[in-house]
Write a protein that holds these residues in place. Structure first.
Motif, PDB file in Angstrom:
ATOM      1  N   GLY A  18       0.901  -1.329   0.104  1.00  0.00           N
ATOM      2  CA  GLY A  18       0.024   0.108  -0.009  1.00  0.00           C
ATOM      3  C   GLY A  18       0.696   1.267  -0.111  1.00  0.00           C
ATOM      4  N   ILE A  19       0.545   2.278   0.623  1.00  0.00           N
ATOM      5  CA  ILE A  19       1.052   3.594   0.887  1.00  0.00           C
ATOM      6  C   ILE A  19       2.386   3.439   1.268  1.00  0.00           C
ATOM      7  CG2 ILE A  19       0.774   5.901   2.161  1.00  0.00           C
ATOM      8  CD1 ILE A  19      -2.277   5.421   1.829  1.00  0.00           C
ATOM      9  N   ALA A  22       4.533   2.356  -1.261  1.00  0.00           N
ATOM     10  CA  ALA A  22       4.932   3.686  -2.190  1.00  0.00           C
ATOM     11  C   ALA A  22       5.886   4.731  -1.623  1.00  0.00           C
ATOM     12  CB  ALA A  22       3.804   4.311  -2.701  1.00  0.00           C
ATOM     13  N   ASN A  93       3.425   5.224   9.596  1.00  0.00           N
ATOM     14  CA  ASN A  93       2.446   4.960   8.392  1.00  0.00           C
ATOM     15  C   ASN A  93       1.358   4.097   8.594  1.00  0.00           C
ATOM     16  OD1 ASN A  93       1.473   4.510   5.584  1.00  0.00           O
ATOM     17  ND2 ASN A  93       2.317   2.499   5.996  1.00  0.00           N
ATOM     18  N   PRO A 184      -4.230  11.104   3.701  1.00  0.00           N
ATOM     19  CA  PRO A 184      -5.036  10.706   2.333  1.00  0.00           C
ATOM     20  C   PRO A 184      -6.429  10.439   2.314  1.00  0.00           C
ATOM     21  CG  PRO A 184      -3.293   9.212   3.402  1.00  0.00           C
ATOM     22  CD  PRO A 184      -3.671   9.931   4.423  1.00  0.00           C
ATOM     23  N   ILE A 187      -7.483   5.988  -1.484  1.00  0.00           N
ATOM     24  CA  ILE A 187      -6.224   5.428  -2.108  1.00  0.00           C
ATOM     25  C   ILE A 187      -6.849   4.128  -2.806  1.00  0.00           C
ATOM     26  CG2 ILE A 187      -3.879   5.512  -2.224  1.00  0.00           C
ATOM     27  CD1 ILE A 187      -5.002   8.287  -1.764  1.00  0.00           C
ATOM     28  N   ILE A 189      -5.331   0.959  -4.360  1.00  0.00           N
ATOM     29  CA  ILE A 189      -4.161  -0.099  -4.512  1.00  0.00           C
ATOM     30  C   ILE A 189      -4.941  -1.327  -4.810  1.00  0.00           C
ATOM     31  CG2 ILE A 189      -2.061  -0.953  -3.426  1.00  0.00           C
ATOM     32  CD1 ILE A 189      -2.689   1.583  -1.625  1.00  0.00           C
ATOM     33  N   GLY A 192      -4.714  -3.682  -2.097  1.00  0.00           N
ATOM     34  CA  GLY A 192      -4.680  -2.767  -0.768  1.00  0.00           C
ATOM     35  C   GLY A 192      -6.421  -2.810  -0.273  1.00  0.00           C
ATOM     36  N   LYS A 219      -3.805   7.740  -5.852  1.00  0.00           N
ATOM     37  CA  LYS A 219      -2.817   6.673  -6.089  1.00  0.00           C
ATOM     38  C   LYS A 219      -1.848   6.735  -4.968  1.00  0.00           C
ATOM     39  CE  LYS A 219      -2.660   7.645 -11.120  1.00  0.00           C
ATOM     40  NZ  LYS A 219      -1.933   8.490 -12.072  1.00  0.00           N
ATOM     41  N   ALA A 220      -1.285   5.638  -4.493  1.00  0.00           N
ATOM     42  CA  ALA A 220      -0.397   5.621  -3.258  1.00  0.00           C
ATOM     43  C   ALA A 220       0.756   6.593  -3.689  1.00  0.00           C
ATOM     44  CB  ALA A 220       0.261   4.058  -3.279  1.00  0.00           C
ATOM     45  N   GLU A 221       1.428   6.633  -4.896  1.00  0.00           N
ATOM     46  CA  GLU A 221       2.586   7.805  -5.147  1.00  0.00           C
ATOM     47  C   GLU A 221       2.286   8.974  -5.113  1.00  0.00           C
ATOM     48  OE1 GLU A 221       1.097   5.297  -7.369  1.00  0.00           O
ATOM     49  OE2 GLU A 221       2.782   3.724  -6.905  1.00  0.00           O
TER      50      GLU A 221
END
Ligand SMILES: NC(=O)c1ccc[n+]([C@@H]2O[C@H](COP(=O)([O-])OP(=O)(O)OC[C@H]3O[C@@H](n4cnc5c(N)ncnc54)[C@H](OP(=O)(O)O)[C@@H]3O)[C@@H](O)[C@H]2O)c1
Length: 255
Positions: A18-19, A22, A93, A184, A187, A189, A192, A219-221
């Motif tokens: 996931g995040i 990234a 995170n 966030p 998101i 994924i 995810g 998006k995670a990015e």
């Protein structure tokens, strides 16, 4: 824009998916020295080889750590400092993503989201003070809006994280340590949380997707980029901010 994160020693909790994944990848692209964790032993070599396949010759190290267990967090930080002699960035995170209103969910939410962050910061702080480093906590739009996750510990503890991070920013500013939150929105994924909801609860998925005025989830990015910016010298006068990365999902005005 030059972020100048090369050779920074960066710690990210929950980097196998996931995040977090990234965020790890983003720091590796900047040639930082990245340390990440998760609870599942088999996921560490798998994630490491994926990272190395796109970031050859990077310094990347994964460990099995459960952030809800303070002794594991402390040993992990000690191990990193023994090796690197410094810490520049910590990104908290991990969340237990506790979205049920049960005693167990409230306990898990507290132990993972709140105590896991507080103990991570406590263990890393002496080194962050030496490096005039950076803390980023990952909250959520559920911390500022009452949304589909209510009633549950999720949004309540995410809101507490924003407040705790602001406290850190204010009290640590004289020592040159900055602290910011990234919140966030939805998101997407595929492996995810929203990928799961798409498969197992399409009604919820479609109703939440429809609430995004951009017509898509994030998006995670896009979250990782916000984290990298905040920890870089390009954000040298930003501390105590809650950077919402939600494509304007929240309609309230943030002052
Ligand atoms: N995805 C979204 O739409 C969204 C939206 C708003 C906010 N967020 C926030 O973003 C953060 C990451 O969410 P995500 O969606 O990327 O989650 P995810 O896909 O479920 O990934 C979570 C990562 O954390 C690890 N992890 C979970 N519990 C852990 C623990 N106790 N100790 C150590 N590692 C642990 C997981 O590995 P193991 O399970 O193997 O431990 C995995 O690597 C969370 O704080 C979440 O609240 C996400």
């Amino acid at each position: 824009m030059q972020l100048n994160l090369k050779d920074k020693v960066v710690i990210v909790t929950g980097g196998t998916k996931g995040i977090g994944r990234a965020i790890v990848s983003g720091f590796l692209s900047e040639h930082s020295r990245v340390y990440f964790c998760s609870r599942t032993p088999s996921s560490i070599p798998h994630a490491t080889s994926l990272f190395l396949s796109t970031h050859h010759s990077s310094t990347i190290h994964g460990s099995v750590v459960d952030v809800s267990i303070p002794s594991q967090l402390q040993s992990w930080i000690t191990e990193i400092v023994e090796k690197e002699k410094r810490i520049d960035v910590v990104v908290s995170n991990v969340s237990s993503i506790s979205v049920t209103d049960t005693e167990e969910a409230w306990r898990n939410g507290y132990e993972t989201d709140i105590r896991g962050t507080v103990e991570l910061v406590r263990a890393a702080l002496p080194y962050l003070e030496l490096s005039r480093g950076n803390i980023v906590t990952i909250s959520s739009v559920s911390g500022r809006d009452v949304d589909f996750t209510a009633p549950s510990p999720y949004g309540a503890f995410k809101a507490a994280l924003i407040h705790y991070t602001a406290q850190l920013a204010h009290t640590l500013a004289p020592k040159g340590v900055r602290a910011n939150t990234v919140s966030p929105g939805n998101i997407y994924i595929s492996d995810g949380v929203w990928g799961d909801i798409e498969k197992n609860n399409p009604e919820l998925f479609n109703s939440q997707l429809a609430k995004n005025p951009t017509g898509r989830m994030g998006k995670a990015e896009e979250v990782a980029d916000a984290v990298l910016f905040l920890t870089s010298e390009r954000a040298s006068f930003i501390s105590g901010a809650n950077l919402v990365v939600d494509g304007s999902l929240c309609s309230g005005v943030q002052f």
